[in-house]
Motif scaffolding. Structure first.
Motif, PDB file in Angstrom:
ATOM      1  N   GLY B 130      27.741  19.984  41.646  1.00  0.00           N
ATOM      2  CA  GLY B 130      27.369  21.240  42.306  1.00  0.00           C
ATOM      3  C   GLY B 130      28.583  22.126  42.542  1.00  0.00           C
ATOM      4  N   SER B 131      29.661  21.535  43.058  1.00  0.00           N
ATOM      5  CA  SER B 131      30.874  22.314  43.347  1.00  0.00           C
ATOM      6  C   SER B 131      31.425  22.958  42.088  1.00  0.00           C
ATOM      7  N   LEU B 132      31.519  22.156  41.017  1.00  0.00           N
ATOM      8  CA  LEU B 132      32.135  22.675  39.798  1.00  0.00           C
ATOM      9  C   LEU B 132      31.280  23.769  39.173  1.00  0.00           C
ATOM     10  N   ALA B 133      29.941  23.652  39.299  1.00  0.00           N
ATOM     11  CA  ALA B 133      29.084  24.708  38.757  1.00  0.00           C
ATOM     12  C   ALA B 133      29.340  26.018  39.502  1.00  0.00           C
ATOM     13  N   VAL B 134      29.416  25.939  40.829  1.00  0.00           N
ATOM     14  CA  VAL B 134      29.681  27.152  41.615  1.00  0.00           C
ATOM     15  C   VAL B 134      31.048  27.725  41.257  1.00  0.00           C
ATOM     16  N   VAL B 135      32.055  26.854  41.227  1.00  0.00           N
ATOM     17  CA  VAL B 135      33.416  27.310  40.935  1.00  0.00           C
ATOM     18  C   VAL B 135      33.479  27.985  39.560  1.00  0.00           C
ATOM     19  N   ALA B 136      32.787  27.403  38.579  1.00  0.00           N
ATOM     20  CA  ALA B 136      32.842  27.967  37.223  1.00  0.00           C
ATOM     21  C   ALA B 136      32.264  29.386  37.185  1.00  0.00           C
ATOM     22  N   PHE B 137      31.068  29.578  37.802  1.00  0.00           N
ATOM     23  CA  PHE B 137      30.465  30.914  37.774  1.00  0.00           C
ATOM     24  C   PHE B 137      31.319  31.930  38.521  1.00  0.00           C
ATOM     25  N   TYR B 138      31.853  31.496  39.655  1.00  0.00           N
ATOM     26  CA  TYR B 138      32.680  32.396  40.463  1.00  0.00           C
ATOM     27  C   TYR B 138      33.971  32.742  39.719  1.00  0.00           C
ATOM     28  N   LEU B 139      34.548  31.732  39.056  1.00  0.00           N
ATOM     29  CA  LEU B 139      35.778  31.958  38.291  1.00  0.00           C
ATOM     30  C   LEU B 139      35.557  32.971  37.178  1.00  0.00           C
ATOM     31  N   ILE B 140      34.420  32.823  36.479  1.00  0.00           N
ATOM     32  CA  ILE B 140      34.137  33.763  35.385  1.00  0.00           C
ATOM     33  C   ILE B 140      34.154  35.187  35.928  1.00  0.00           C
ATOM     34  N   ALA B 141      33.429  35.393  37.046  1.00  0.00           N
ATOM     35  CA  ALA B 141      33.346  36.740  37.616  1.00  0.00           C
ATOM     36  C   ALA B 141      34.736  37.288  37.923  1.00  0.00           C
ATOM     37  N   GLN B 142      35.577  36.458  38.544  1.00  0.00           N
ATOM     38  CA  GLN B 142      36.892  36.955  38.954  1.00  0.00           C
ATOM     39  C   GLN B 142      37.801  37.201  37.751  1.00  0.00           C
ATOM     40  N   MET B 143      37.775  36.274  36.785  1.00  0.00           N
ATOM     41  CA  MET B 143      38.655  36.427  35.623  1.00  0.00           C
ATOM     42  C   MET B 143      38.269  37.661  34.808  1.00  0.00           C
ATOM     43  N   VAL B 144      36.963  37.874  34.650  1.00  0.00           N
ATOM     44  CA  VAL B 144      36.512  39.037  33.890  1.00  0.00           C
ATOM     45  C   VAL B 144      36.939  40.318  34.606  1.00  0.00           C
ATOM     46  N   GLY B 145      36.744  40.343  35.939  1.00  0.00           N
ATOM     47  CA  GLY B 145      37.163  41.505  36.722  1.00  0.00           C
ATOM     48  C   GLY B 145      38.655  41.763  36.570  1.00  0.00           C
ATOM     49  N   ALA B 146      39.438  40.689  36.652  1.00  0.00           N
ATOM     50  CA  ALA B 146      40.889  40.820  36.556  1.00  0.00           C
ATOM     51  C   ALA B 146      41.296  41.348  35.190  1.00  0.00           C
ATOM     52  N   GLY B 147      40.695  40.784  34.161  1.00  0.00           N
ATOM     53  CA  GLY B 147      41.043  41.187  32.805  1.00  0.00           C
ATOM     54  C   GLY B 147      40.816  42.671  32.584  1.00  0.00           C
ATOM     55  N   HIS B 148      39.623  43.149  33.019  1.00  0.00           N
ATOM     56  CA  HIS B 148      39.318  44.569  32.818  1.00  0.00           C
ATOM     57  C   HIS B 148      40.253  45.465  33.616  1.00  0.00           C
ATOM     58  N   LEU B 149      40.523  45.040  34.847  1.00  0.00           N
ATOM     59  CA  LEU B 149      41.372  45.855  35.717  1.00  0.00           C
ATOM     60  C   LEU B 149      42.771  46.016  35.114  1.00  0.00           C
ATOM     61  N   ILE B 150      43.360  44.894  34.707  1.00  0.00           N
ATOM     62  CA  ILE B 150      44.726  44.950  34.191  1.00  0.00           C
ATOM     63  C   ILE B 150      44.778  45.689  32.856  1.00  0.00           C
ATOM     64  N   GLN B 151      43.756  45.454  32.057  1.00  0.00           N
ATOM     65  CA  GLN B 151      43.652  46.163  30.779  1.00  0.00           C
ATOM     66  C   GLN B 151      43.690  47.673  31.028  1.00  0.00           C
ATOM     67  N   LEU B 152      42.947  48.089  32.048  1.00  0.00           N
ATOM     68  CA  LEU B 152      42.839  49.507  32.353  1.00  0.00           C
ATOM     69  C   LEU B 152      44.154  50.066  32.898  1.00  0.00           C
ATOM     70  N   ILE B 153      44.777  49.333  33.826  1.00  0.00           N
ATOM     71  CA  ILE B 153      45.948  49.871  34.513  1.00  0.00           C
ATOM     72  C   ILE B 153      47.204  49.756  33.650  1.00  0.00           C
ATOM     73  N   PHE B 154      47.379  48.599  33.022  1.00  0.00           N
ATOM     74  CA  PHE B 154      48.597  48.357  32.257  1.00  0.00           C
ATOM     75  C   PHE B 154      48.472  48.814  30.811  1.00  0.00           C
ATOM     76  N   GLY B 155      47.234  48.925  30.350  1.00  0.00           N
ATOM     77  CA  GLY B 155      47.042  49.135  28.929  1.00  0.00           C
ATOM     78  C   GLY B 155      47.293  47.879  28.105  1.00  0.00           C
ATOM     79  N   LEU B 156      47.254  46.703  28.770  1.00  0.00           N
ATOM     80  CA  LEU B 156      47.442  45.444  28.037  1.00  0.00           C
ATOM     81  C   LEU B 156      46.133  45.001  27.403  1.00  0.00           C
ATOM     82  N   PRO B 157      46.203  44.219  26.309  1.00  0.00           N
ATOM     83  CA  PRO B 157      44.958  43.662  25.754  1.00  0.00           C
ATOM     84  C   PRO B 157      44.280  42.761  26.780  1.00  0.00           C
ATOM     85  N   TYR B 158      42.939  42.743  26.734  1.00  0.00           N
ATOM     86  CA  TYR B 158      42.153  41.978  27.700  1.00  0.00           C
ATOM     87  C   TYR B 158      42.566  40.510  27.758  1.00  0.00           C
ATOM     88  N   GLU B 159      42.707  39.873  26.576  1.00  0.00           N
ATOM     89  CA  GLU B 159      43.014  38.445  26.539  1.00  0.00           C
ATOM     90  C   GLU B 159      44.354  38.144  27.218  1.00  0.00           C
TER      91      GLU B 159
END
Lengths: 91, 521
Positions: B130-159
């Motif tokens: 149960g814990s790992l399922a929650v952590v995985a979904f939450y992690l996806i949300a945060q990592m995706v948010g971070a990737g887009h944000l930095i891509q936008l501000i820095f102009g770095l590739p998403y990956e």
């Protein structure tokens, strides 16, 4: 009254408060959600220019959450902690 | 007006670097004090009530709240507030039902509490899933948010952006453990509050500091509909389902629950929830202002032009009312927000893998402290890599929606078993196992069968399950399964341990609880 009865009483008191406050919070919040779901036009009515009933009630749910937490902390600091302290070392 | 959001912002870049250098400095100091498992998972139980309140708020006010809810309010008005309110009302529930018993009964994870008087291995396996399922979904949300944000501000590739976030976050967790993670949260929390206050203040300054004038302007510009319920939550049952998941999910989030072990006692746990509730409430009231402010001052068309989901509304507002310098500051705050939340999640996942699975299942509670610490660090590294991979794989996912699902899984998989284990004498090992597995599987399955996956992602005409949020089915189901299974297969040993549990719920232990207590219980 022996220590075990005291513990039992403290236990009952804590759960009574905890469950009472939990139910209050749920009634307020789900009441709000049910209004959102079934009484959309009511929530859209304006209480004053710029302020709809929905926004007012939504802000009040947040304020209610604060008040309930405050009630619990006050009870726990005043009554529960002294009950726990009285039992400590005896059980 | 044209936005400079797609050009690299020097102040944002400077802000990123200042935050990273500062937080790595903290990590270095924390690393010198992190020598055993108690330091690594629980910061040596040295955190004060106010500090933990700020850190809880920091763990909770993720980028999904700051960017996602402001964007939701900016694009759909009142409907976005439903999320803001739902995220707050979970906190009184945590306070009344969970926080103090959790602190008194457990050691590092919420599974400690569920397993307190039940059989260790089966309960911990189910709780870890149960814990790992929650952590995985939450992690996806945060990592995706971070990737887009930095891509936008820095102009770095998403990956590359996702890899940078994963690496920096891993440095906090690996070397500084919970102490470094907590201080990163505290700094982030203060920055986020200051940023949100400044932004709301600058926006309200255009309306004589009268929020009602702002709402009125929104209503004049976009019609009175923005002040009342609209189409975002069109199905009443879906609205209730989302509400249930948001309210009960908080009490089942492993990274939040873990924070209660960082304070010295139950009373401090109580104090920390009251600070957290106050801070988070203020923050969500501010998102009302930020959302409507962006709607009026930036304009919905401009917000949609930059990001169709509205996630950049708060940043656009910052740029419009404060110029590129202020945009840089708010972007740096959003970045700090994501880094801190990802670190907290990784630590919670590492605790499930090493404390629950390795120490108590594979090694039957016999692992030495140093072994546990080593395994926890290996687990953190694995989760860091997993976070990067998931972040890249799920690039196109909607951030706020993924967080909503994480809450639904937490409310179904973890909350019912946790509550029943401290509340009901008759609860059993089988009941806990069945409840946690039912909660995890049913919420995941119903998400798969929902219109969001079937219609929006797979392009089918209709979905088997009509609701977008599974909570209203999966939460009661997990409770019913728990109760029925426990009543059909009673467990006298579990019931006989309940008196000791009741004593501990109130009195704690005085002595720190060790793994021996769990082995013999």
């Amino acid at each position: 009254m022996n220590s075990f009865d005291e513990l039992r009483r403290l236990n009952a008191a804590r759960w009574r408060i905890a469950i009472g406050l939990t139910i209050t919070m749920m009634v307020l919040y789900f009441g709000f959600i049910l209004l959102v779901a079934f009484r959309k036009s009511l929530l859209a009515t304006l209480v004053s220019p710029g302020l709809s009933l929905g926004i007012l009630l939504g802000a009040l749910v947040i304020v209610a959450a604060w008040i309930l937490v405050w009630v619990y902390v006050r009870w726990a600091n005043r009554h529960y902690d002294s009950g726990v302290a009285a039992l400590r070392g005896r059980l | 007006m044209t936005s400079s959001l797609d050009e690299p912002n020097l102040i944002a870049i400077a802000g990123f670097f200042i935050f990273i250098v500062l937080s790595l400095g903290i990590t270095y100091l924390a690393a010198r004090r992190t020598h055993n498992a108690e330091h690594f998972y629980a910061a040596g139980r040295s955190i004060t009530g106010l500090q933990n309140g700020l850190a809880l708020a920091g763990d909770y006010m993720s980028a999904a709240s700051f960017l996602g809810i402001a964007g939701l309010v900016a694009l759909s008005g009142f409907d976005g507030l439903i999320y803001a309110i739902g995220f707050l009302v979970g906190w009184p529930i945590v306070m009344f039902l969970i926080a103090e018993p959790l602190r008194n009964l457990g050691r590092f994870t919420f599974s400690d509490v569920v397993a307190f008087r039940l059989r260790q291995a089966p309960v911990r396996v189910a709780a870890a899933i149960g814990s790992l399922a929650v952590v995985a979904f939450y992690l996806i949300a945060q990592m995706v948010g971070a990737g887009h944000l930095i891509q936008l501000i820095f102009g770095l590739p998403y990956e590359l952006a996702v890899i940078i976030v994963g690496t920096v976050m891993l440095a906090y967790v690996l070397f500084g453990g919970m102490l470094a993670t907590t201080w990163v949260q505290i700094i982030k929390s203060v920055l986020l509050l200051v940023g949100a206050f400044l932004l709301a203040g600058l926006a309200l300054a255009q309306f004589n500091f009268n929020p009602l004038a702002l709402f009125q302007a929104a209503s004049d510009q976009y019609g009175p509909g923005v002040l009342g319920p609209g189409g975002l939550v069109s199905d009443p049952v879906d609205a209730l389902s989302l509400g249930m998941a948001l309210m009960l999910g908080t009490a089942g989030l492993p990274h939040i629950l873990m924070r209660f072990y960082t304070v010295p006692d139950a009373r401090t746990a109580r104090t920390s929830v009251s600070y957290a509730t106050a801070i988070i409430g203020v923050f969500y009231l501010l998102t009302f202002i930020l959302g409507f402010g962006a709607m009026v001052i930036v304009g919905q068309d401009q917000i949609r032009n930059v990001d169709a989901g509205g996630n950049m509304a708060a940043l656009l507002l910052a740029e419009t009312v404060g110029g590129p310098g202020f945009l840089g500051f708010i972007s740096a705050v959003a970045f700090a927000t994501i880094l801190a939340v990802v670190a907290g999640l990784t630590l919670a996942g590492a605790a499930a893998l090493s404390h629950d699975l390795w120490v108590h299942v594979i090694r039957d509670g016999q692992a030495s402290d140093q072994e546990q610490l080593r395994v926890a660090r290996v687990a953190s590294a694995l989760l860091g890599v997993l976070a990067i991979v998931l972040g890249i794989a799920f690039e196109e996912q909607n951030v706020a929606y993924m967080v909503g699902l994480a809450f639904a899984i937490a409310a179904s998989a973890n909350f019912p078993a946790l509550l029943l284990s401290i509340f009901w004498r008759g609860f059993t090992t089988r009941g806990a196992q069945a409840s946690m597995l039912t909660g995890t599987v049913s919420s995941l399955l119903l998400i798969y069968l929902s219109p969001t996956i079937q219609v929006d992602v797979l392009g089918n005409a209709a979905a088997v399950f009509p609701l977008r949020n599974p909570g209203i089915v999966s939460i009661p189901l997990a409770f019913v399964v728990a109760i029925v299974v426990a009543m059909v297969w009673p467990e006298p040993e579990a019931a006989s341990g309940f008196s000791e549990l009741e004593r501990r719920v109130h009195l704690g232990d005085g002595e720190p609880v060790t793994d021996d207590d769990f082995r013999n219980s």
